[in-house]
Design an enzyme around this catalytic site. Structure first.
Site, short mmCIF file in Angstrom:
data_model
loop_
_atom_site.label_atom_id
_atom_site.label_comp_id
_atom_site.label_asym_id
_atom_site.label_seq_id
_atom_site.Cartn_x
_atom_site.Cartn_y
_atom_site.Cartn_z
N THR A 278 0.79 2.12 5.56
CA THR A 278 1.52 3.14 6.32
C THR A 278 1.15 3.08 7.80
O THR A 278 2.02 3.26 8.67
CB THR A 278 1.19 4.55 5.77
OG1 THR A 278 1.39 4.55 4.36
CG2 THR A 278 2.08 5.59 6.40
N TYR B 257 -2.13 3.60 -4.83
CA TYR B 257 -2.36 4.38 -3.61
C TYR B 257 -1.80 5.77 -3.82
O TYR B 257 -0.59 5.96 -3.93
CB TYR B 257 -1.70 3.68 -2.41
CG TYR B 257 -1.91 4.37 -1.07
CD1 TYR B 257 -2.89 5.34 -0.88
CD2 TYR B 257 -1.12 4.02 0.02
CE1 TYR B 257 -3.08 5.95 0.35
CE2 TYR B 257 -1.31 4.62 1.27
CZ TYR B 257 -2.28 5.59 1.42
OH TYR B 257 -2.47 6.20 2.64
N TYR C 20 9.35 10.65 -2.21
CA TYR C 20 10.59 11.42 -2.15
C TYR C 20 11.18 11.75 -3.52
O TYR C 20 11.61 12.88 -3.75
CB TYR C 20 11.65 10.72 -1.28
CG TYR C 20 12.84 11.59 -0.95
CD1 TYR C 20 12.73 12.64 -0.05
CD2 TYR C 20 14.07 11.37 -1.56
CE1 TYR C 20 13.81 13.46 0.23
CE2 TYR C 20 15.16 12.18 -1.29
CZ TYR C 20 15.03 13.23 -0.39
OH TYR C 20 16.09 14.04 -0.12
N ILE D 96 -10.45 2.54 2.67
CA ILE D 96 -9.43 1.83 3.46
C ILE D 96 -9.11 2.76 4.61
O ILE D 96 -8.57 3.84 4.42
CB ILE D 96 -8.20 1.47 2.62
CG1 ILE D 96 -8.59 0.44 1.55
CG2 ILE D 96 -7.09 0.91 3.52
CD1 ILE D 96 -7.46 0.07 0.60
N ARG E 92 2.15 12.30 1.88
CA ARG E 92 3.30 11.48 2.31
C ARG E 92 4.34 11.30 1.21
O ARG E 92 5.53 11.24 1.49
CB ARG E 92 2.81 10.10 2.78
CG ARG E 92 2.08 10.14 4.12
CD ARG E 92 1.83 8.72 4.63
NE ARG E 92 1.13 8.72 5.91
CZ ARG E 92 1.73 8.78 7.09
NH1 ARG E 92 3.04 8.88 7.16
NH2 ARG E 92 1.02 8.75 8.20
N LYS F 177 -6.72 3.55 -4.14
CA LYS F 177 -7.03 4.18 -2.86
C LYS F 177 -6.64 5.64 -3.01
O LYS F 177 -5.46 5.97 -3.14
CB LYS F 177 -6.25 3.51 -1.72
CG LYS F 177 -6.43 4.18 -0.36
CD LYS F 177 -5.54 3.54 0.70
CE LYS F 177 -5.67 4.26 2.05
NZ LYS F 177 -4.76 3.70 3.08
#
Length: 295
Positions: free
Chosen positions: A49, A138, A112, A209, A143, A167
């Site tokens: 990202t 992840y 989304y 990360i 987000r 992550k």
């Protein structure tokens, strides 16, 4: 495949430098990569990202991977981010990416759509079966709009052979502890939150990360190594040295903060692609002040 030894420590979620005309600045990317490796980070993550992947086209993505692995030249491992919220299209896209010189794929949960936990499980199961490299989940609910629960993570870890780690950026330390308690022995668990990396390593995580390591590679990676070796006094000292800087990284948007830091350090141009914009003047001034006082 176990990634716990290969990817222990600090991985850097690389920014994508742009020129003033908004084209990818490969020279600046190479300069950044050299600086990160010189300052001790353990591995690099391309096309996360932080790399503004929603605004990159497929050709640029392929070129960025090739540039990264060629410049790294086996000095540290490279992980590539590949994700999406249309599972079938994602499976078709895997072959477009040059992954032969990479060690793993980092894949964010579908954004989304807000799938159920069973939908998340089935999405990752299909992706892991098709992916030629080990998959790192992840989880970033801020987000994606949905959380991968500890139960789903542990289920994926135990039932899907090619899913090798996660992550975790939920910010929920209790959830993180449940993952750490029930994970398979060789399952990699790293923080996706710079602020919480130190306490999460104390809980048993294998590293981070990081966004912050783009601009604080020496101090940040030393903090993580100190935490992993249980040199907590040293780790805390570095955490608090960098704390305000980490606040500024996320004051408005990522990667606006980190690109502002890297610009002031002479590494890149302060250019982002819309809908992202550079850090506002008030925070830009605070970045300058932090650099003068601390770096």
């Amino acid at each position: 495949m176990s990634l716990k030894n290969t990817l222990q420590g600090t991985g850097v979620a690389l920014v994508t430098p742009f020129r003033k005309n908004f084209e990818v600045d490969y020279d600046a990317l190479e300069k950044l990569i050299d600086n990160l490796i010189k300052n001790g980070v353990e591995y690099l993550v391309s096309l996360g990202t932080t790399g503004e992947t929603p605004t990159l086209n497929k050709t640029e993505m392929v070129d960025i991977i090739n540039c990264t692995v060629d410049k790294v030249n086996h000095r540290v491992p490279v992980v590539v981010g590949i994700g999406g919220n249309n599972t079938e299209e994602l499976l078709k896209s895997i072959d477009l990416f040059p992954l032969d010189k990479t060690v793993a794929v980092l894949s964010s949960s579908p954004n989304y759509n807000k799938p159920s936990q069973e939908g998340i499980f089935q999405h990752y199961k299909k992706f892991a079966e098709a992916c030629p490299k080990p998959v790192i989940l992840y989880n970033v609910p801020g987000r994606t709009g949905s959380n991968i629960t500890a139960e789903t993570t542990v289920r994926l870890a135990h039932e899907c052979e090619n899913i090798a780690g996660i992550k975790e950026a939920s910010g929920n330390m209790i959830q993180c502890m449940h993952i750490l308690k029930d994970r398979p022995e060789e399952f990699l668990v790293v923080s996706g939150d710079d602020h919480l990396a130190l306490p999460l390593i104390a809980c048993g995580m294998d590293g981070v990360i990081s966004v912050a390591a783009n601009c604080f590679p020496k101090d940040f990676s030393e903090m993580i190594r100190s935490a992993l070796s249980l040199s907590l006094h040293r780790a805390r000292k570095l955490q608090y040295k960098l704390l305000v800087g980490m606040d500024l990284l996320f004051a408005e948007n990522n990667p606006a903060g980190v690109k502002c830091f890297l610009t002031e350090m002479g590494m890149i141009e302060n250019v982002l692609r819309l809908p992202l914009v550079p850090l506002s003047p008030q925070f830009h001034q605070k970045v300058k002040e932090f650099i003068v006082k601390n770096l």
